[in-house]
Design a protein around this motif. Structure first.
Motif, PDB file in Angstrom:
ATOM      1  N   ARG A 161      -2.368   7.160 -16.614  1.00 15.40           N
ATOM      2  CA  ARG A 161      -2.305   7.076 -15.160  1.00 15.40           C
ATOM      3  C   ARG A 161      -3.153   5.927 -14.629  1.00 15.40           C
ATOM      4  N   VAL A 162      -4.347   5.782 -15.179  1.00 14.75           N
ATOM      5  CA  VAL A 162      -5.235   4.709 -14.716  1.00 14.75           C
ATOM      6  C   VAL A 162      -4.623   3.347 -15.023  1.00 14.75           C
ATOM      7  N   GLY A 163      -4.019   3.213 -16.204  1.00 14.92           N
ATOM      8  CA  GLY A 163      -3.373   1.946 -16.553  1.00 14.92           C
ATOM      9  C   GLY A 163      -2.238   1.598 -15.614  1.00 14.92           C
ATOM     10  N   ILE A 164      -1.406   2.563 -15.313  1.00 18.49           N
ATOM     11  CA  ILE A 164      -0.289   2.316 -14.397  1.00 18.49           C
ATOM     12  C   ILE A 164      -0.796   1.998 -12.993  1.00 18.49           C
ATOM     13  N   LEU A 165      -1.787   2.747 -12.543  1.00 15.88           N
ATOM     14  CA  LEU A 165      -2.321   2.508 -11.200  1.00 15.88           C
ATOM     15  C   LEU A 165      -3.000   1.145 -11.098  1.00 15.88           C
ATOM     16  N   LEU A 166      -3.674   0.704 -12.163  1.00 17.51           N
ATOM     17  CA  LEU A 166      -4.268  -0.630 -12.138  1.00 17.51           C
ATOM     18  C   LEU A 166      -3.202  -1.722 -12.086  1.00 17.51           C
ATOM     19  N   LEU A 167      -2.110  -1.515 -12.804  1.00 17.36           N
ATOM     20  CA  LEU A 167      -1.020  -2.488 -12.771  1.00 17.36           C
ATOM     21  C   LEU A 167      -0.400  -2.604 -11.382  1.00 17.36           C
ATOM     22  N   VAL A 168      -0.478  -1.552 -10.617  1.00 20.65           N
ATOM     23  CA  VAL A 168       0.050  -1.596  -9.254  1.00 20.65           C
ATOM     24  C   VAL A 168      -1.040  -2.009  -8.264  1.00 20.65           C
ATOM     25  N   GLN A 169      -2.274  -1.579  -8.495  1.00 23.22           N
ATOM     26  CA  GLN A 169      -3.347  -1.842  -7.538  1.00 23.22           C
ATOM     27  C   GLN A 169      -3.746  -3.308  -7.483  1.00 23.22           C
ATOM     28  N   ILE A 170      -3.743  -4.003  -8.596  1.00 22.62           N
ATOM     29  CA  ILE A 170      -4.169  -5.407  -8.589  1.00 22.62           C
ATOM     30  C   ILE A 170      -3.251  -6.266  -7.719  1.00 22.62           C
ATOM     31  N   PRO A 171      -1.913  -6.222  -7.916  1.00 23.53           N
ATOM     32  CA  PRO A 171      -1.060  -6.994  -6.994  1.00 23.53           C
ATOM     33  C   PRO A 171      -1.137  -6.508  -5.546  1.00 23.53           C
ATOM     34  N   THR A 172      -1.334  -5.210  -5.367  1.00 23.67           N
ATOM     35  CA  THR A 172      -1.469  -4.681  -4.013  1.00 23.67           C
ATOM     36  C   THR A 172      -2.710  -5.251  -3.333  1.00 23.67           C
ATOM     37  N   GLY A 173      -3.813  -5.308  -4.054  1.00 22.28           N
ATOM     38  CA  GLY A 173      -5.035  -5.886  -3.493  1.00 22.28           C
ATOM     39  C   GLY A 173      -4.885  -7.352  -3.162  1.00 22.28           C
ATOM     40  N   ILE A 174      -4.223  -8.101  -4.037  1.00 27.26           N
ATOM     41  CA  ILE A 174      -4.008  -9.527  -3.778  1.00 27.26           C
ATOM     42  C   ILE A 174      -3.123  -9.721  -2.551  1.00 27.26           C
ATOM     43  N   MET A 175      -2.062  -8.921  -2.444  1.00 26.68           N
ATOM     44  CA  MET A 175      -1.184  -9.020  -1.267  1.00 26.68           C
ATOM     45  C   MET A 175      -1.925  -8.656   0.010  1.00 26.68           C
ATOM     46  N   THR A 176      -2.798  -7.659  -0.058  1.00 25.19           N
ATOM     47  CA  THR A 176      -3.543  -7.250   1.124  1.00 25.19           C
ATOM     48  C   THR A 176      -4.527  -8.332   1.556  1.00 25.19           C
ATOM     49  N   ASN A 235       0.823  -1.213   0.000  1.00 22.00           N
ATOM     50  CA  ASN A 235       0.000   0.000   0.000  1.00 22.00           C
ATOM     51  C   ASN A 235       0.856   1.261   0.000  1.00 22.00           C
ATOM     52  N   ALA A 236       2.017   1.218   0.634  1.00 22.49           N
ATOM     53  CA  ALA A 236       2.937   2.355   0.576  1.00 22.49           C
ATOM     54  C   ALA A 236       3.485   2.519  -0.837  1.00 22.49           C
ATOM     55  N   VAL A 237       3.785   1.404  -1.500  1.00 25.23           N
ATOM     56  CA  VAL A 237       4.256   1.471  -2.887  1.00 25.23           C
ATOM     57  C   VAL A 237       3.165   2.042  -3.784  1.00 25.23           C
ATOM     58  N   PHE A 238       1.926   1.612  -3.584  1.00 22.21           N
ATOM     59  CA  PHE A 238       0.817   2.138  -4.378  1.00 22.21           C
ATOM     60  C   PHE A 238       0.669   3.645  -4.172  1.00 22.21           C
ATOM     61  N   ALA A 239       0.752   4.088  -2.915  1.00 20.80           N
ATOM     62  CA  ALA A 239       0.630   5.524  -2.642  1.00 20.80           C
ATOM     63  C   ALA A 239       1.769   6.302  -3.299  1.00 20.80           C
ATOM     64  N   LEU A 240       2.970   5.744  -3.265  1.00 22.40           N
ATOM     65  CA  LEU A 240       4.109   6.398  -3.898  1.00 22.40           C
ATOM     66  C   LEU A 240       3.949   6.463  -5.416  1.00 22.40           C
ATOM     67  N   VAL A 241       3.497   5.359  -6.023  1.00 17.50           N
ATOM     68  CA  VAL A 241       3.274   5.347  -7.476  1.00 17.50           C
ATOM     69  C   VAL A 241       2.186   6.336  -7.856  1.00 17.50           C
ATOM     70  N   GLU A 249       0.870  11.337 -10.596  1.00 20.84           N
ATOM     71  CA  GLU A 249       0.169  12.622 -10.626  1.00 20.84           C
ATOM     72  C   GLU A 249       1.135  13.787 -10.832  1.00 20.84           C
ATOM     73  N   LEU A 250       2.362  13.628 -10.364  1.00 17.71           N
ATOM     74  CA  LEU A 250       3.332  14.716 -10.504  1.00 17.71           C
ATOM     75  C   LEU A 250       3.966  14.768 -11.900  1.00 17.71           C
ATOM     76  N   PHE A 251       4.354  13.602 -12.411  1.00 20.72           N
ATOM     77  CA  PHE A 251       5.228  13.596 -13.576  1.00 20.72           C
ATOM     78  C   PHE A 251       4.587  13.141 -14.881  1.00 20.72           C
ATOM     79  N   LEU A 252       3.441  12.517 -14.847  1.00 20.57           N
ATOM     80  CA  LEU A 252       2.818  12.066 -16.091  1.00 20.57           C
ATOM     81  C   LEU A 252       1.900  13.147 -16.646  1.00 20.57           C
ATOM     82  N   PRO A 253       1.663  13.100 -17.936  1.00 24.71           N
ATOM     83  CA  PRO A 253       0.771  14.106 -18.520  1.00 24.71           C
ATOM     84  C   PRO A 253      -0.652  13.970 -17.982  1.00 24.71           C
ATOM     85  N   ALA A 254      -1.444  14.935 -18.308  1.00 26.78           N
ATOM     86  CA  ALA A 254      -2.809  14.993 -17.783  1.00 26.78           C
ATOM     87  C   ALA A 254      -3.725  13.918 -18.354  1.00 26.78           C
ATOM     88  N   ASP A 255      -3.254  13.145 -19.324  1.00 31.85           N
ATOM     89  CA  ASP A 255      -4.069  12.086 -19.920  1.00 31.85           C
ATOM     90  C   ASP A 255      -4.378  11.023 -18.861  1.00 31.85           C
TER      91      ASP A 255
END
Length: 144
Positions: free
Chosen positions: A55-70, A34-40, A45-51
């Motif tokens: 962002r949603v694609g990257i966050l989903l790639l991180v959120q799915i393993p995070t949810g499974i680990m949780t 969850n700390a890694v997800f918050a950092l990602v 939000e800081l460095f990627l374009p406004a598209d």
């Protein structure tokens, strides 16, 4: 008579302190992903374009393993707590192995619970609350 909330919290803290060698790994499995997800999320939000699609694609790639680990950490913590309260203290490697065996069933149950609650929200708020209360402890049935 039911114990008060203060008693439950005090007993929980005492249990976690006494059996820290069993609980450190599930706590780590909950905190680190969850700390890694918050950092990602912060970095995207800081460095990627406004598209938002990138962002949603990257966050989903991180959120799915995070949810499974949780969920795995929750299964591991529930099994450890249940064993300690039942007086059967198992070593941590055995608990990890057993919890991995129940992970797929727990994921399926939590998916079905989420589907029932979301379906209830489509019907109305009241059925969603009823479904949420009915199935709130479905994961415990899989584990025990």
């Amino acid at each position: 008579m039911l114990p008060s909330a203060g008693t439950i919290i005090r007993d929980s803290v005492q249990l976690y302190r006494q059996k820290f060698e069993v609980f450190w790994l599930p706590i780590l499995f909950i905190f680190v992903p969850n700390a890694v997800f918050a950092l990602v999320r912060f970095v995207t939000e800081l460095f990627l374009p406004a598209d938002p699609t990138i962002r949603v694609g990257i966050l989903l790639l991180v959120q799915i393993p995070t949810g499974i680990m949780t969920i795995w950490a929750a299964v591991l913590m529930i099994m450890a707590t249940g064993g300690i309260l039942a007086g059967v203290s198992k070593p941590l490697p055995l608990l990890v192995k057993e919890s991995l065996g129940k992970l797929l069933s727990a994921l399926w149950v939590y998916f079905l619970v989420a589907a029932a609650v979301v379906g209830g929200f489509f019907l109305l708020l009241v059925p969603a609350l009823i479904f949420a209360m009915w199935f709130a402890f479905a994961g415990f049935r899989v584990i025990f």
